[in-house]
Design a protein around this motif. Structure first.
Motif, PDB file in Angstrom:
ATOM      1  N   UNK A  19      10.751  37.304 -48.543  1.00  0.00           N
ATOM      2  CA  UNK A  19      10.998  37.842 -47.100  1.00  0.00           C
ATOM      3  C   UNK A  19      12.235  37.189 -46.141  1.00  0.00           C
ATOM      4  N   UNK A  20      13.131  37.861 -45.878  1.00  0.00           N
ATOM      5  CA  UNK A  20      14.192  37.820 -44.808  1.00  0.00           C
ATOM      6  C   UNK A  20      13.932  38.221 -43.550  1.00  0.00           C
ATOM      7  N   UNK A  21      14.132  37.336 -42.671  1.00  0.00           N
ATOM      8  CA  UNK A  21      13.954  38.171 -41.198  1.00  0.00           C
ATOM      9  C   UNK A  21      14.765  37.456 -40.382  1.00  0.00           C
ATOM     10  N   UNK A  22      15.699  38.366 -39.609  1.00  0.00           N
ATOM     11  CA  UNK A  22      16.679  37.686 -38.554  1.00  0.00           C
ATOM     12  C   UNK A  22      16.191  37.496 -37.145  1.00  0.00           C
ATOM     13  N   UNK A  23      16.661  37.077 -36.426  1.00  0.00           N
ATOM     14  CA  UNK A  23      16.472  36.527 -34.810  1.00  0.00           C
ATOM     15  C   UNK A  23      16.143  38.156 -34.275  1.00  0.00           C
ATOM     16  N   UNK A  24      16.879  39.185 -34.596  1.00  0.00           N
ATOM     17  CA  UNK A  24      16.905  40.254 -33.772  1.00  0.00           C
ATOM     18  C   UNK A  24      15.784  41.314 -34.361  1.00  0.00           C
ATOM     19  N   UNK A  25      15.240  40.714 -35.374  1.00  0.00           N
ATOM     20  CA  UNK A  25      13.981  41.721 -35.862  1.00  0.00           C
ATOM     21  C   UNK A  25      14.152  42.339 -37.127  1.00  0.00           C
ATOM     22  N   UNK A  26      15.238  42.240 -37.807  1.00  0.00           N
ATOM     23  CA  UNK A  26      15.444  43.120 -39.124  1.00  0.00           C
ATOM     24  C   UNK A  26      14.697  42.300 -40.071  1.00  0.00           C
ATOM     25  N   UNK A  27      14.193  43.055 -40.978  1.00  0.00           N
ATOM     26  CA  UNK A  27      13.234  42.220 -41.929  1.00  0.00           C
ATOM     27  C   UNK A  27      13.607  43.201 -43.580  1.00  0.00           C
ATOM     28  N   UNK A  28      14.004  42.203 -44.358  1.00  0.00           N
ATOM     29  CA  UNK A  28      14.490  42.383 -45.695  1.00  0.00           C
ATOM     30  C   UNK A  28      13.277  41.894 -46.781  1.00  0.00           C
ATOM     31  N   UNK A  29      13.041  42.682 -47.742  1.00  0.00           N
ATOM     32  CA  UNK A  29      12.453  41.857 -48.723  1.00  0.00           C
ATOM     33  C   UNK A  29      13.156  42.340 -50.170  1.00  0.00           C
ATOM     34  N   UNK A  30      13.137  41.205 -51.066  1.00  0.00           N
ATOM     35  CA  UNK A  30      13.828  40.985 -52.150  1.00  0.00           C
ATOM     36  C   UNK A  30      12.765  41.125 -53.360  1.00  0.00           C
ATOM     37  N   UNK A  31      12.734  41.904 -54.365  1.00  0.00           N
ATOM     38  CA  UNK A  31      12.137  42.226 -55.420  1.00  0.00           C
ATOM     39  C   UNK A  31      10.450  41.874 -55.029  1.00  0.00           C
ATOM     40  N   UNK A  32       9.941  42.834 -54.407  1.00  0.00           N
ATOM     41  CA  UNK A  32       8.589  42.444 -54.015  1.00  0.00           C
ATOM     42  C   UNK A  32       7.631  42.928 -55.003  1.00  0.00           C
ATOM     43  N   UNK A  33       6.334  41.987 -55.362  1.00  0.00           N
ATOM     44  CA  UNK A  33       5.411  42.127 -56.272  1.00  0.00           C
ATOM     45  C   UNK A  33       5.515  41.626 -57.359  1.00  0.00           C
ATOM     46  N   UNK A  34       4.568  42.103 -58.366  1.00  0.00           N
ATOM     47  CA  UNK A  34       4.326  41.586 -59.853  1.00  0.00           C
ATOM     48  C   UNK A  34       3.595  40.256 -59.677  1.00  0.00           C
TER      49      UNK A  34
END
Length: 232
Positions: A19-34
Protein backbone atom coordinates in the motif's frame (compact mmCIF):
# COMPACT_ATOMS: atom_id res chain seq x y z
CA UNK A 1 5.92 -0.65 10.70
CA UNK A 2 5.39 1.95 7.98
CA UNK A 3 8.27 3.01 5.74
CA UNK A 4 8.36 6.71 4.91
CA UNK A 5 10.16 8.54 2.17
CA UNK A 6 9.46 12.22 1.69
CA UNK A 7 5.70 12.70 1.38
CA UNK A 8 5.03 9.00 0.78
CA UNK A 9 4.28 6.14 3.18
CA UNK A 10 4.70 2.52 2.12
CA UNK A 11 3.29 -0.55 3.87
CA UNK A 12 4.09 -4.13 2.93
CA UNK A 13 0.99 -6.17 3.77
CA UNK A 14 2.46 -9.56 2.88
CA UNK A 15 3.46 -11.58 -0.21
CA UNK A 16 3.60 -8.93 -2.99
CA UNK A 17 0.88 -6.67 -1.56
CA UNK A 18 2.00 -3.09 -0.95
CA UNK A 19 0.00 0.00 0.00
CA UNK A 20 1.41 3.38 -1.04
CA UNK A 21 -0.09 6.66 0.15
CA UNK A 22 0.89 10.22 -0.64
CA UNK A 23 0.55 13.20 1.64
CA UNK A 24 -2.21 14.54 -0.62
CA UNK A 25 -4.28 11.41 0.01
CA UNK A 26 -3.86 9.33 -3.15
CA UNK A 27 -3.67 5.60 -2.33
CA UNK A 28 -2.13 2.93 -4.57
CA UNK A 29 -2.09 -0.83 -4.02
CA UNK A 30 0.29 -3.16 -5.79
CA UNK A 31 -0.64 -6.83 -6.38
CA UNK A 32 -3.22 -7.09 -3.57
CA UNK A 33 -4.05 -10.50 -2.12
CA UNK A 34 -3.22 -14.21 -2.40
CA UNK A 35 -2.22 -16.60 0.37
CA UNK A 36 -4.50 -15.00 2.95
CA UNK A 37 -2.48 -11.82 3.37
CA UNK A 38 -5.65 -9.68 3.20
CA UNK A 39 -7.92 -12.09 5.09
CA UNK A 40 -8.67 -9.56 7.84
CA UNK A 41 -8.17 -6.45 5.71
CA UNK A 42 -11.06 -4.47 4.24
CA UNK A 43 -9.95 -0.87 3.71
CA UNK A 44 -11.51 -0.19 0.29
CA UNK A 45 -9.56 3.05 0.05
CA UNK A 46 -7.44 2.43 -3.06
CA UNK A 47 -7.60 4.88 -5.95
CA UNK A 48 -5.27 2.89 -8.20
CA UNK A 49 -4.76 -0.89 -8.12
CA UNK A 50 -1.85 -2.43 -10.04
CA UNK A 51 -1.72 -6.12 -11.01
CA UNK A 52 1.55 -7.39 -12.45
CA UNK A 53 0.73 -10.94 -13.66
CA UNK A 54 -1.44 -14.05 -13.27
CA UNK A 55 0.14 -15.34 -10.05
CA UNK A 56 -0.70 -12.11 -8.24
CA UNK A 57 -4.19 -11.64 -9.65
CA UNK A 58 -6.76 -11.99 -6.84
CA UNK A 59 -10.25 -10.52 -7.42
CA UNK A 60 -11.16 -10.87 -3.73
CA UNK A 61 -8.01 -9.01 -2.76
CA UNK A 62 -8.83 -6.24 -5.22
CA UNK A 63 -12.33 -5.89 -3.74
CA UNK A 64 -10.82 -5.54 -0.25
CA UNK A 65 -8.60 -2.61 -1.24
CA UNK A 66 -10.37 -0.74 -4.07
CA UNK A 67 -12.99 1.94 -3.53
CA UNK A 68 -15.94 2.01 -5.89
CA UNK A 69 -14.38 4.52 -8.29
CA UNK A 70 -10.95 2.89 -8.39
CA UNK A 71 -8.94 2.30 -11.53
CA UNK A 72 -7.56 -1.23 -11.81
CA UNK A 73 -4.54 -1.57 -14.09
CA UNK A 74 -3.76 -5.13 -15.20
CA UNK A 75 -1.03 -6.51 -17.41
CA UNK A 76 -2.39 -7.57 -20.79
CA UNK A 77 -1.45 -11.25 -20.34
CA UNK A 78 -3.58 -11.82 -17.23
CA UNK A 79 -6.25 -14.31 -18.36
CA UNK A 80 -8.61 -16.03 -15.93
CA UNK A 81 -9.05 -18.92 -18.36
CA UNK A 82 -5.36 -19.82 -17.99
CA UNK A 83 -5.25 -19.49 -14.19
CA UNK A 84 -5.57 -22.68 -12.15
CA UNK A 85 -7.84 -20.95 -9.65
CA UNK A 86 -11.53 -20.10 -9.83
CA UNK A 87 -11.31 -16.41 -10.70
CA UNK A 88 -13.28 -14.08 -12.93
CA UNK A 89 -11.78 -12.07 -15.75
CA UNK A 90 -10.53 -8.63 -14.65
CA UNK A 91 -13.07 -6.92 -16.92
CA UNK A 92 -15.92 -8.47 -14.89
CA UNK A 93 -14.85 -6.58 -11.76
CA UNK A 94 -17.02 -3.60 -10.76
CA UNK A 95 -14.30 -1.05 -11.49
CA UNK A 96 -12.73 0.71 -14.42
CA UNK A 97 -10.16 -1.78 -15.74
CA UNK A 98 -7.30 -0.85 -18.06
CA UNK A 99 -4.87 -3.29 -19.69
CA UNK A 100 -1.19 -2.40 -20.06
CA UNK A 101 1.87 -3.80 -21.81
CA UNK A 102 5.37 -3.72 -20.45
CA UNK A 103 7.35 -0.56 -21.25
CA UNK A 104 4.52 1.99 -21.20
CA UNK A 105 4.22 5.39 -19.53
CA UNK A 106 1.03 7.28 -18.75
CA UNK A 107 -0.63 9.66 -16.32
CA UNK A 108 -3.44 8.69 -13.93
CA UNK A 109 -4.81 11.88 -12.38
CA UNK A 110 -2.01 13.27 -10.18
CA UNK A 111 0.08 10.10 -10.57
CA UNK A 112 2.72 9.25 -13.15
CA UNK A 113 2.94 5.55 -13.94
CA UNK A 114 5.26 3.39 -15.99
CA UNK A 115 5.66 -0.33 -16.62
CA UNK A 116 8.78 -2.42 -17.16
CA UNK A 117 9.34 -5.94 -18.51
CA UNK A 118 9.27 -8.69 -15.86
CA UNK A 119 10.41 -12.22 -16.69
CA UNK A 120 12.87 -15.03 -16.02
CA UNK A 121 15.58 -15.77 -18.55
CA UNK A 122 15.23 -19.19 -20.25
CA UNK A 123 17.84 -21.54 -18.82
CA UNK A 124 18.66 -19.05 -16.09
CA UNK A 125 18.72 -19.53 -12.31
CA UNK A 126 14.96 -19.03 -11.83
CA UNK A 127 13.45 -21.71 -14.02
CA UNK A 128 11.84 -25.12 -13.78
CA UNK A 129 13.95 -28.29 -13.93
CA UNK A 130 13.56 -28.36 -17.73
CA UNK A 131 14.87 -24.81 -18.08
CA UNK A 132 11.44 -23.29 -18.72
CA UNK A 133 11.04 -19.89 -17.05
CA UNK A 134 8.49 -19.61 -14.26
CA UNK A 135 7.63 -16.23 -15.77
CA UNK A 136 8.17 -16.20 -19.55
CA UNK A 137 8.85 -12.92 -21.28
CA UNK A 138 5.54 -11.18 -21.99
CA UNK A 139 3.68 -12.72 -19.06
CA UNK A 140 3.86 -9.73 -16.72
CA UNK A 141 5.34 -6.38 -15.85
CA UNK A 142 6.79 -4.23 -13.13
CA UNK A 143 5.34 -0.89 -12.06
CA UNK A 144 6.81 2.46 -11.16
CA UNK A 145 4.46 5.06 -9.72
CA UNK A 146 5.32 8.65 -8.87
CA UNK A 147 3.21 10.08 -6.08
CA UNK A 148 3.86 13.47 -4.47
CA UNK A 149 7.31 13.65 -6.02
CA UNK A 150 8.56 10.20 -5.01
CA UNK A 151 8.85 7.26 -7.42
CA UNK A 152 8.14 3.83 -5.94
CA UNK A 153 9.20 0.86 -8.07
CA UNK A 154 8.06 -2.77 -7.83
CA UNK A 155 9.84 -4.84 -10.53
CA UNK A 156 7.33 -7.71 -10.39
CA UNK A 157 8.28 -11.38 -10.44
CA UNK A 158 11.45 -11.15 -12.47
CA UNK A 159 15.16 -11.69 -12.81
CA UNK A 160 17.41 -8.66 -12.65
CA UNK A 161 17.14 -7.11 -16.13
CA UNK A 162 19.33 -4.47 -17.85
CA UNK A 163 16.43 -1.98 -17.86
CA UNK A 164 16.36 -1.89 -14.07
CA UNK A 165 19.71 -0.15 -13.70
CA UNK A 166 18.55 2.66 -16.00
CA UNK A 167 15.64 3.67 -13.76
CA UNK A 168 15.54 6.71 -11.49
CA UNK A 169 13.88 5.29 -8.37
CA UNK A 170 13.29 6.73 -4.91
CA UNK A 171 11.79 3.68 -3.16
CA UNK A 172 12.79 0.25 -4.46
CA UNK A 173 10.63 -2.77 -3.55
CA UNK A 174 12.70 -5.80 -4.61
CA UNK A 175 11.50 -9.38 -4.31
CA UNK A 176 14.15 -11.25 -2.30
CA UNK A 177 12.61 -14.72 -1.94
CA UNK A 178 14.45 -16.25 -4.88
CA UNK A 179 13.13 -19.44 -6.52
CA UNK A 180 10.76 -17.57 -8.85
CA UNK A 181 12.44 -14.16 -8.79
CA UNK A 182 15.78 -12.52 -8.07
CA UNK A 183 17.14 -13.62 -4.68
CA UNK A 184 18.46 -11.44 -1.88
CA UNK A 185 22.02 -11.38 -3.26
CA UNK A 186 20.89 -10.35 -6.74
CA UNK A 187 18.47 -7.79 -5.30
CA UNK A 188 21.19 -6.26 -3.10
CA UNK A 189 23.53 -5.90 -6.06
CA UNK A 190 20.74 -4.30 -8.08
CA UNK A 191 19.95 -1.89 -5.25
CA UNK A 192 23.58 -0.78 -5.19
CA UNK A 193 23.52 -0.21 -8.96
CA UNK A 194 20.21 1.71 -8.88
CA UNK A 195 21.10 3.85 -5.82
CA UNK A 196 17.51 4.49 -4.69
CA UNK A 197 16.69 6.69 -1.72
CA UNK A 198 15.26 3.73 0.19
CA UNK A 199 14.99 -0.05 -0.23
CA UNK A 200 12.12 -2.06 1.27
CA UNK A 201 12.29 -5.79 0.45
CA UNK A 202 9.07 -7.74 -0.16
CA UNK A 203 7.88 -11.05 -1.67
CA UNK A 204 9.61 -13.38 0.79
CA UNK A 205 8.76 -15.84 3.61
CA UNK A 206 5.16 -16.31 2.39
CA UNK A 207 5.83 -20.04 1.97
CA UNK A 208 8.87 -22.33 2.05
CA UNK A 209 10.09 -21.63 -1.49
CA UNK A 210 10.28 -17.91 -0.66
CA UNK A 211 12.20 -18.16 2.61
CA UNK A 212 14.94 -15.52 2.81
CA UNK A 213 17.26 -14.03 5.42
CA UNK A 214 15.94 -10.48 5.44
CA UNK A 215 18.41 -9.32 8.10
CA UNK A 216 21.34 -10.50 5.99
CA UNK A 217 19.82 -8.62 3.06
CA UNK A 218 19.66 -5.44 5.13
CA UNK A 219 23.30 -5.78 6.17
CA UNK A 220 24.33 -6.42 2.55
CA UNK A 221 22.46 -3.39 1.20
CA UNK A 222 23.48 -1.07 4.04
CA UNK A 223 27.13 -2.05 3.62
CA UNK A 224 26.88 -0.78 0.04
CA UNK A 225 25.77 2.64 1.31
CA UNK A 226 22.10 2.32 0.36
CA UNK A 227 19.36 3.12 2.93
CA UNK A 228 17.24 0.06 3.68
CA UNK A 229 14.40 -0.86 6.07
CA UNK A 230 12.30 -3.89 6.94
CA UNK A 231 8.51 -3.86 7.25
CA UNK A 232 7.44 -6.81 9.43
Amino acid sequence: MTARYGAVTVDWLGYATVRIEGRTGAVVYVDPGRYGVLEEYDARDGDLILVSHDHHYDPDGIRRVAHEDALVVVHEAVDADRIDRDVAQPESLPYTVERVRADETFVVGPLDLYTTPAYNEPGGPHTRANGEPYHPEGSGCGYGVTIDGATVFWPGDTDVLPVHEELDVDVFLPPIGGSFTMDRHEAAALAAAMEPGLVLPIHYDTFEALEADDEAFVVDVASRGVPVVLDR
